[in-house]
Each structure stands twice: as structure tokens, then as C-alpha cells.
Scaffold this motif. Structure first.
Motif, PDB file in Angstrom:
ATOM      1  N   SER A 139      -1.788   2.487  -3.444  1.00  0.00           N
ATOM      2  CA  SER A 139      -1.522   3.608  -2.548  1.00  0.00           C
ATOM      3  C   SER A 139      -2.657   4.631  -2.648  1.00  0.00           C
ATOM      4  O   SER A 139      -3.145   5.146  -1.644  1.00  0.00           O
ATOM      5  CB  SER A 139      -0.181   4.220  -2.917  1.00  0.00           C
ATOM      6  OG  SER A 139      -0.146   5.558  -2.566  1.00  0.00           O
ATOM      7  N   PHE A 162       0.831  -1.214   0.000  1.00  0.00           N
ATOM      8  CA  PHE A 162       0.000   0.000   0.000  1.00  0.00           C
ATOM      9  C   PHE A 162       0.860   1.257   0.000  1.00  0.00           C
ATOM     10  O   PHE A 162       0.361   2.365  -0.042  1.00  0.00           O
ATOM     11  CB  PHE A 162      -0.928   0.028   1.213  1.00  0.00           C
ATOM     12  CG  PHE A 162      -1.960  -1.055   1.167  1.00  0.00           C
ATOM     13  CD1 PHE A 162      -3.020  -0.965   0.269  1.00  0.00           C
ATOM     14  CD2 PHE A 162      -1.892  -2.154   2.000  1.00  0.00           C
ATOM     15  CE1 PHE A 162      -3.989  -1.965   0.210  1.00  0.00           C
ATOM     16  CE2 PHE A 162      -2.843  -3.149   1.945  1.00  0.00           C
ATOM     17  CZ  PHE A 162      -3.898  -3.065   1.048  1.00  0.00           C
ATOM     18  N   THR A 169      -5.702   3.951  -3.719  1.00  0.00           N
ATOM     19  CA  THR A 169      -6.868   3.266  -3.156  1.00  0.00           C
ATOM     20  C   THR A 169      -6.927   3.457  -1.641  1.00  0.00           C
ATOM     21  O   THR A 169      -7.944   3.823  -1.072  1.00  0.00           O
ATOM     22  CB  THR A 169      -6.789   1.759  -3.494  1.00  0.00           C
ATOM     23  OG1 THR A 169      -6.867   1.644  -4.908  1.00  0.00           O
ATOM     24  CG2 THR A 169      -7.896   0.968  -2.850  1.00  0.00           C
ATOM     25  N   LYS A 170      -5.762   3.206  -1.000  1.00  0.00           N
ATOM     26  CA  LYS A 170      -5.705   3.314   0.458  1.00  0.00           C
ATOM     27  C   LYS A 170      -6.025   4.755   0.900  1.00  0.00           C
ATOM     28  O   LYS A 170      -6.818   4.980   1.819  1.00  0.00           O
ATOM     29  CB  LYS A 170      -4.310   2.919   0.936  1.00  0.00           C
ATOM     30  CG  LYS A 170      -4.219   2.814   2.451  1.00  0.00           C
ATOM     31  CD  LYS A 170      -2.890   2.236   2.850  1.00  0.00           C
ATOM     32  CE  LYS A 170      -2.835   1.999   4.328  1.00  0.00           C
ATOM     33  NZ  LYS A 170      -1.955   2.891   5.023  1.00  0.00           N
ATOM     34  N   SER A 171      -5.431   5.715   0.183  1.00  0.00           N
ATOM     35  CA  SER A 171      -5.669   7.113   0.549  1.00  0.00           C
ATOM     36  C   SER A 171      -7.141   7.463   0.408  1.00  0.00           C
ATOM     37  O   SER A 171      -7.717   8.150   1.258  1.00  0.00           O
ATOM     38  CB  SER A 171      -4.839   8.043  -0.328  1.00  0.00           C
ATOM     39  OG  SER A 171      -3.486   7.781  -0.121  1.00  0.00           O
ATOM     40  N   GLU A 193      -9.084   5.958   3.203  1.00  0.00           N
ATOM     41  CA  GLU A 193      -8.834   6.691   4.455  1.00  0.00           C
ATOM     42  C   GLU A 193      -9.570   8.023   4.487  1.00  0.00           C
ATOM     43  O   GLU A 193      -9.953   8.501   5.550  1.00  0.00           O
ATOM     44  CB  GLU A 193      -7.327   6.894   4.656  1.00  0.00           C
ATOM     45  CG  GLU A 193      -6.685   5.613   5.202  1.00  0.00           C
ATOM     46  CD  GLU A 193      -5.177   5.629   5.184  1.00  0.00           C
ATOM     47  OE1 GLU A 193      -4.601   6.595   4.670  1.00  0.00           O
ATOM     48  OE2 GLU A 193      -4.592   4.635   5.676  1.00  0.00           O
ATOM     49  N   THR A 232     -10.759   1.560   6.281  1.00  0.00           N
ATOM     50  CA  THR A 232      -9.452   0.896   6.261  1.00  0.00           C
ATOM     51  C   THR A 232      -9.421  -0.107   5.127  1.00  0.00           C
ATOM     52  O   THR A 232     -10.467  -0.569   4.668  1.00  0.00           O
ATOM     53  CB  THR A 232      -9.197   0.128   7.576  1.00  0.00           C
ATOM     54  OG1 THR A 232     -10.235  -0.847   7.734  1.00  0.00           O
ATOM     55  CG2 THR A 232      -9.145   1.033   8.782  1.00  0.00           C
ATOM     56  N   ILE A 233      -8.201  -0.432   4.708  1.00  0.00           N
ATOM     57  CA  ILE A 233      -8.036  -1.500   3.712  1.00  0.00           C
ATOM     58  C   ILE A 233      -6.886  -2.385   4.159  1.00  0.00           C
ATOM     59  O   ILE A 233      -5.891  -1.895   4.686  1.00  0.00           O
ATOM     60  CB  ILE A 233      -7.791  -0.931   2.292  1.00  0.00           C
ATOM     61  CG1 ILE A 233      -7.628  -2.098   1.288  1.00  0.00           C
ATOM     62  CG2 ILE A 233      -6.587  -0.011   2.231  1.00  0.00           C
ATOM     63  CD1 ILE A 233      -7.802  -1.703  -0.154  1.00  0.00           C
ATOM     64  N   LYS A 234      -7.091  -3.703   4.028  1.00  0.00           N
ATOM     65  CA  LYS A 234      -5.999  -4.619   4.369  1.00  0.00           C
ATOM     66  C   LYS A 234      -5.981  -5.761   3.358  1.00  0.00           C
ATOM     67  O   LYS A 234      -6.927  -5.912   2.561  1.00  0.00           O
ATOM     68  CB  LYS A 234      -6.156  -5.143   5.792  1.00  0.00           C
ATOM     69  CG  LYS A 234      -7.435  -5.896   6.047  1.00  0.00           C
ATOM     70  CD  LYS A 234      -7.506  -6.366   7.491  1.00  0.00           C
ATOM     71  CE  LYS A 234      -8.808  -7.139   7.671  1.00  0.00           C
ATOM     72  NZ  LYS A 234      -9.098  -7.534   9.007  1.00  0.00           N
ATOM     73  N   ILE A 283     -11.969  -4.103   2.408  1.00  0.00           N
ATOM     74  CA  ILE A 283     -12.190  -2.683   2.740  1.00  0.00           C
ATOM     75  C   ILE A 283     -13.242  -2.632   3.832  1.00  0.00           C
ATOM     76  O   ILE A 283     -14.231  -3.378   3.781  1.00  0.00           O
ATOM     77  CB  ILE A 283     -12.716  -1.910   1.509  1.00  0.00           C
ATOM     78  CG1 ILE A 283     -11.666  -1.886   0.403  1.00  0.00           C
ATOM     79  CG2 ILE A 283     -13.155  -0.499   1.867  1.00  0.00           C
ATOM     80  CD1 ILE A 283     -12.204  -1.444  -0.945  1.00  0.00           C
TER      81      ILE A 283
END
Ligand code: ADP
Length: 672
Positions: A605, A583, A607-609, A612, A617-619, A632
Motif C-alpha cells: 500500500s 495494494f 509502495t503504491k502511494s 502515485e 502506476t503499479i500493477k 511499475i
């Protein structure tokens, strides 16, 4: 003859008068005196009494008569003069003066010397120079006197030769009675001047203080004082003085033994100042400082001293630390290194090493220890300066990260240049081909080919656009200018819609696509465009990294206060060690892999932003060779004062197909 007879005889001689016969009396005294008596004429013995015979150890008077007196003496007298010379001097003196008393060393017939007090008297016998000598043995008296003299000499020498400064003063008026050479040297006055002075002249104390001190010595047995005296050159000296009364010839005097402690005081003051300075340094240091010894087995002993900062940092009171050993202050996992470090310090005298200490409430502190050995009262002690390097470690970590990030950025730029160049090359290559066809005017430029060329150029244009969009968005997010357009929107519908719209394409890749949900509808606050990009990105990645025959599943679950959207594939998976970093900006798991699947490493990256920005959250969970699952979680929240927006209303300018084209442009390119 009896005394009575003596008077009668006298009376007989001088009738009518009570007159004493002196010549007879003298004769009697001469004969009967216990003192030895000699009669000398022309320096020879003409008569002597019985006492004299005994005195000199002779048997009869005759043995003495006619002899010279010096023959009854040793050759040399105590002052080194020959007895004959000195004897004649004495006789000459008495002939002049009439009488003379002096001490003389005589000797017996056997040659034994003894002291005698001699009184010579010139007798008034007309025309004759007759001298009477009366001798007394003073050997015994002389012995006592000698002892006394010796004693006096001893004390005088003690007074004069002593290096201690000594003064004798009159306690009644403070006059100085005597001083020794050490006193003259110290005060800078000669003895003569000193004896005209008063203690007031050398003391810096007031007269009142001087006499109250004297009184203290005389009447209250005071002995020991610290005072200040002024010496001849005006300098003030610190003195330590021992005083006491002493009787000399029936007069009470005061003796004083003085020590110059100016230098000692100066040293003490300097020592105190330096001790104070070191104490301040010790306690105000930024580093923790410990002093500890060693036990009989050369293991670290109890802490002997510790500074304030150590107490503060470790959260212990000083008294608590003084009961502990440094070993106990190490975190448990570092204690095993203590013996090795101790050995090194004992062997080399010093050592620098890093360890981790723990506070009273078990917080870890990374420290660097600078330990030095030295001897204190004959014992080995260790002075350790302990620096908290938590910040330094963090800075180093940050620096390492910055360097790594910088490297990554450089890699990213070279990568991104490639990303730009590849579609541009395709576009230019196609344009060149078309130009060539036009120039040649051949039949290659038929409708079918033109469509193919246009599609290819559009596809690569989309790739460029996606890249630029991603770059712009990420820059906006980084600088805080990206604004999510939050709306109350049905997320289930949005995810389902976007999944189904790529289904056809996924099928062409021979990959199965499943969508499932335990919710019919879930309206929540989100930016539909952003969420669509997120899901498209996850789907594009899943397609990119899944081989034909695999499956991609999209699930939406209700989790109470949040929903989870998961995209699972049966693709190549992600190595464990890379899971944490995918990420991160500009990360691609493997360059060699990504060469088969175009990509810039900013998709996840971004996607994560975006997630957020939704407070979600994403994992990822993944197993190499088996597949990956991206999950997600979005909080279920609603926008105030906003009605549910219709998804048909949004983003009218750009059709969904176009957005898919752009998001999937990486994958299409492989086929074209
Ligand atoms: P890119 O634009 O290069 O795809 P992403 O940020 O989207 O960049 O992905 C970063 C990297 O994470 C990819 O290059 C790939 O190595 C890995 N990755 C992402 N999704 C998957 C997936 N579903 N399966 C395997 N690897 C993946």
C-alpha cells in the motif's frame, strides 16, 4: 203555423195595435223548441214537449207526465248528493231567485246517463208556482271540457309537484307571477310573499343584465344561462336556468326552470383544485411516475401518462414515451424479469421490485419500482412510482466498504500489535538471557554470544523501526503531509544498485537474482529514497514468497515517454481474487501464509502511494504456484532548474546497508 200567421193571429187579438201574443209565442217555443222542455208544478211534471220525450228516450208524452224530475236522474249526482235532495234544493233555489242555471246528470228511460245544462225559470202565473225547465244535452261539450280540465290539472300538477324549481314571470317588468313549491323551498319564501316579488329581488345580477337576459330569451331564443341568485337567508346560490316564453291567457310570460348547481360547482371547484394539486404533485414529484395499461395478453401496454421528471431523467420527450412500453425502458439484461413482475402485480394488485432502466442514450439507472393496480374506466391500469436508487446503491456500497474497511482496520491493529510484540519479545528475551548470564557470572557471556545477542536485538529493533517508519509514512501520505524530495536522478543506476546490494543475501537463500535493462542510463525526476524503498519492498516480498531454487528478475524497460521497472519471482503466486486488493491498506493475502513470513500488510500500500506521488502506476500479474510480476511505470519527466544529483550525495545519515537491514528485517528474523 207560419210566422206570418202568427203575427196575424196576434193582430186579430189586439185590434188597432201591433201587439204580440206572448202566451201563444211561449207556447210555440215550448212545443217546437229542439231543447227538451218540462213544465213543473208542485215539483211534478205537468207538461213537456216532443223534444223532451225524445231526450229521455220515452215513447209518448203521457209516460212523463205526473212524474218527479229526479226520477229522470241517476240516484247520485257527480258531487255525491242524492238526486232527489239536490233536485229539491235546485227547485227551492229557483223559487227564491226566479231562475237558476246548473249542470245535471239525467238518465234516459233505458238508464243511460248524460250531462245536461238545466235552466229553471219560475213562471209568473198568479197563485201558481209553475216552473219551466229547459234542458240541453251537453255530454259532448262536457267531454271536451273534461279533457281540457284534465290537461290543465296535468300541467298544474306538473308545475306544482315538480321537484325542479319553476318560476313564471312577467317579462315586461320582471314581476313574479307564479312559483311552484320547489321554488318556495329553494328560495325560502312562501308563495304569497313570492307573488309580491320581482326577479330583481332574487337575482344578484344588475337590473340591466336581468333585462338584457330577458330580452335574449324573448327575442333571440336564448335558453340556457348560468347565474347567481340570492335566497331568503342571504346565501348566494349558483343556478343553471332554462328559460323560455309561454302564452298564458293571451299574455306572454316567461317560464324558468332552475337547477341549484351550488353543490355541483363547489364539487367541481374542489375537484379541479384537487386535480390541479395532483397534477402538480405528479409533475413535481422527485420520483418518475408512469401510468400504463395492459394488452389483451396481459402484457404491459403503452405508457398512458408520464411525469416531467421521468422525461428529464430518461432523456425522452413526453410524446416519445407515450409511444413506448415500460418494457422498452428496461435495460436488455433485465427485460426477462418483466413478465414475472407483471404477473405478480396483476395477481396481488401491487409489487415493489428493483430493476435497471436505460436512458435514451443508453445510460443505466438503478431503480426501485412501486407498482399499484387500479381500474380506470373499467380497464386495468398500473401506476408505477419509479425511484432512482443509484445514489442509494452507491451509499450502500460505500457503507459496505466502510464497514469492511473498519473491520480491516481492527484486524490491522491486532495484527500490528502482534508485529510490535514479536520483535519486542525477542529483544526482551535476549536482554533477560544476558542479564541471567551476568548474574551467574558464567562463561556464556563470551564475545561470540554477545555478538549474536546484539545482532538479534538490532535485527528486531530494525523490524520495529521499519514498522514505525511505514506507519508514519502512510499516515503522512494519508493526511497529505508526505513530501517527495524530487531530484533529477538516474533511475537505472538506482534500481541496479539496490538490486545488487541484496544479491549476496538472496544467494544465501538459494534463490537466483537477475538484473537486466535495455537502458544504460535514464535520468528522470524522482525521490531516490522513496524509489529505493519501493524496489526494496518488492524485492523483500519476492524473497519472502519464493522458495529456494526459485529466481527473481528485475528488469528496466524504456517505453518511450515512461519507463517500466518489473520485479518477477517464481514464488507461491497470488490467488486471482486477491490480486485487486493486495495494494489496499492492511491486506495480507492469507494470514496463515503470512505467519511464516512476517509482515503488516502495509508494504504494498505504501509502495503504491509512493509510486502515485511520482504520477506513476503499479500493477501485478500473478499465477498461483507459478509466481508474481510487479510492474511499475514511471513517467519520464525532468525537474526544472535542477542539475542531476549525485546518488552518492543523498541520505548521508543512513547507510544503505542499514536501510536494507530495516527493509529486510522481516526476512532475517526468521533465520535468527
Ligand atoms: P507485508 O508487509 O505483509 O508483506 P505487503 O503489502 O508488502 O505486506 O504485501 C501484502 C500481501 O501481498 C502479502 O502479505 C502477500 O500475501 C502478498 N504478496 C506481496 N508480494 C508477493 C509476492 N511477490 N508473492 C506472493 N505474494 C505476495
Amino acid at each position: 203555423m207560419k210566422t206570418k200567421d202568427m203575427y196575424r193571429e196576434g193582430n186579430e187579438l189586439n185590434e188597432g195595435e201591433s201587439k204580440i201574443n206572448y202566451e201563444w209565442l211561449y207556447r210555440m217555443d215550448f212545443e217546437k223548441s229542439p231543447d227538451a222542455k218540462l213544465m213543473l208544478k208542485e215539483r211534478r211534471i205537468i207538461d213537456c214537449n216532443e223534444s223532451a220525450v225524445r231526450f229521455f228516450g220515452y215513447d209518448s208524452k203521457e209516460e212523463l207526465l205526473g212524474g218527479m224530475p229526479y226520477l229522470l236522474s241517476p240516484i247520485i249526482q257527480t258531487d255525491g248528493k242524492p238526486s232527489m235532495v239536490k233536485g229539491n234544493e235546485m227547485l227551492t233555489l229557483v223559487e227564491k231567485k226566479g231562475s237558476h242555471r246548473f249542470e245535471w246528470i239525467h238518465k234516459t228511460k233505458e238508464g243511460k246517463s248524460f250531462f245536461a245544462e238545466v235552466v229553471l225559470t219560475l213562471l209568473p202565473i198568479e197563485g201558481e208556482r209553475v216552473i219551466s225547465a229547459s234542458l240541453q244535452d251537453i255530454t259532448e261539450r262536457k267531454g271536451i271540457q273534461e279533457v281540457l280540465e284534465e290537461k290543465e290539472e296535468f300541467y298544474r300538477s306538473l308545475f306544482h309537484n315538480n321537484h325542479a324549481i319553476m318560476l313564471l314571470a312577467d317579462p315586461d317588468n320582471g314581476e313574479i307571477i307564479d312559483v311552484n313549491p320547489a321554488a318556495c323551498f329553494f328560495y325560502g319564501y312562501d308563495r304569497q310573499t313570492f307573488l309580491t316579488m320581482n326577479v330583481k329581488d332574487i337575482s344578484t345580477s344588475s337590473e340591466k343584465k336581468i333585462f338584457s337576459t330577458i330580452e335574449d330569451v324573448r327575442f333571440h331564443h336564448g335558453k340556457h344561462y348560468y347565474l347567481k341568485d340570492r335566497i331568503a337567508n342571504g346565501e348566494i346560490k349558483d343556478i343553471e336556468i332554462y328559460s323560455g316564453p309561454i302564452r298564458v291567457k293571451n299574455k306572454e310570460l316567461l317560464y324558468s326552470i332552475i337547477h341549484d348547481i351550488t353543490e355541483k360547482n363547489r364539487t367541481m371547484t374542489a375537484l379541479e383544485a384537487s386535480e390541479k394539486k395532483f397534477k402538480e404533485l405528479f409533475h413535481n414529484a422527485n420520483d418518475m411516475i408512469f401510468l400504463h395499461g395492459y394488452d389483451e395478453n396481459k402484457r404491459t401496454g403503452k405508457i398512458m401518462e408520464v411525469n416531467d421528471i421521468a422525461c428529464m431523467k430518461l432523456g425522452y420527450r413526453r410524446e416519445e414515451l407515450l409511444k413506448m412500453t415500460p418494457w422498452e425502458l428496461n435495460v436488455e439484461d433485465m427485460r426477462r424479469f418483466v413478465p414475472e413482475n407483471t404477473k405478480r402485480i396483476l395477481k396481488e394488485g401491487h409489487a415493489t421490485f428493483e430493476t435497471v432502466m436505460q436512458t435514451k442514450d443508453k445510460k443505466r439507472i438503478a431503480v426501485e419500482i412501486n407498482a399499484h393496480m387500479f381500474k380506470l374506466l373499467g380497464q386495468d391500469v398500473n401506476l408505477s412510482v419509479v425511484r432512482d436508487i443509484t445514489e442509494r446503491k452507491e451509499t450502500m456500497k460505500l457503507l459496505g466498504e466502510t464497514i469492511a474497511y473498519d473491520k480491516l482496520k481492527t484486524e490491522f491493529f491486532s495484527n500490528i500489535s502482534h508485529e510490535f510484540r514479536t520483535p519486542l519479545n525477542v529483544i526482551f528475551g535476549t536482554l533477560q538471557l544476558m542479564e541471567l548470564c551476568l548474574q551467574r557470572g558464567d562463561g556464556d557471556l563470551n564475545i561470540e554470544n554477545i555478538e549474536r545477542y546484539v545482532k538479534r536485538m538490532k535485527q528486531n529493533g530494525c523490524r520495529l523501526l521499519r514498522l514505525v517508519n511505514n506507519l508514519i509514512d502512510i499516515t503522512k501520505i494519508d493526511s497529505g503531509y508526505y513530501e517527495v524530495q524530487m531530484q533529477n536522478y538516474d533511475i537505472v543506476h538506482l534500481v541496479e544498485d539496490i538490486t545488487l546490494s541484496v544479491a549476496e543475501y538472496v544467494e544465501t537463500k538459494e534463490i537466483g537474482l537477475v538484473f537486466d535493462t535495455d537502458l544504460e542510463e535514464r535520468i528522470l525526476a524522482c525521490d531516490p529514497d522513496a524509489m529505493e524503498r519501493v524496489v526494496l519492498n518488492l524485492l523483500a516480498n519476492a524473497i519472502k514468497f519464493t522458495n529456494p531454487g526459485g529466481t527473481i528478475q528485475v528488469y528496466i524497460h524504456d517505453q518511450g515517454n515512461h519507463i517500466s521497472i518489473s520485479v518477477t519471482d517464481t514464488g507461491i503466486g497470488i490467488p486471482k481474487e486477491k490480486l485487486d486488493s493486495i495494494f489496499e491498506r492492511f491486506r495480507q493475502v492469507d494470514k496463515t501464509l503470512t505467519r511464516n513470513h512476517e509482515g503488516s500488510g502495509i508494504g504494498l500500500s505504501l509502495t503504491k502511494s509512493l509510486i502515485e506521488l511520482h504520477d506513476g502506476t503499479i500493477k501485478v500479474e500473478s499465477e498461483l504456484g507459478k509466481g508474481s510480476k510487479f510492474i511499475i511505470e514511471l513517467p519520464i519527466r525532468m525537474m526544472q532548474n535542477k542539475a542531476e544529483d549525485s546518488h552518492f550525495m543523498r541520505n548521508a545519515q543512513q547507510s544503505k546497508i542499514e536501510r536494507i537491514h530495516i527493509e529486510f528485517s522481516d526476512i532475517y528474523s526468521i533465520n535468527i
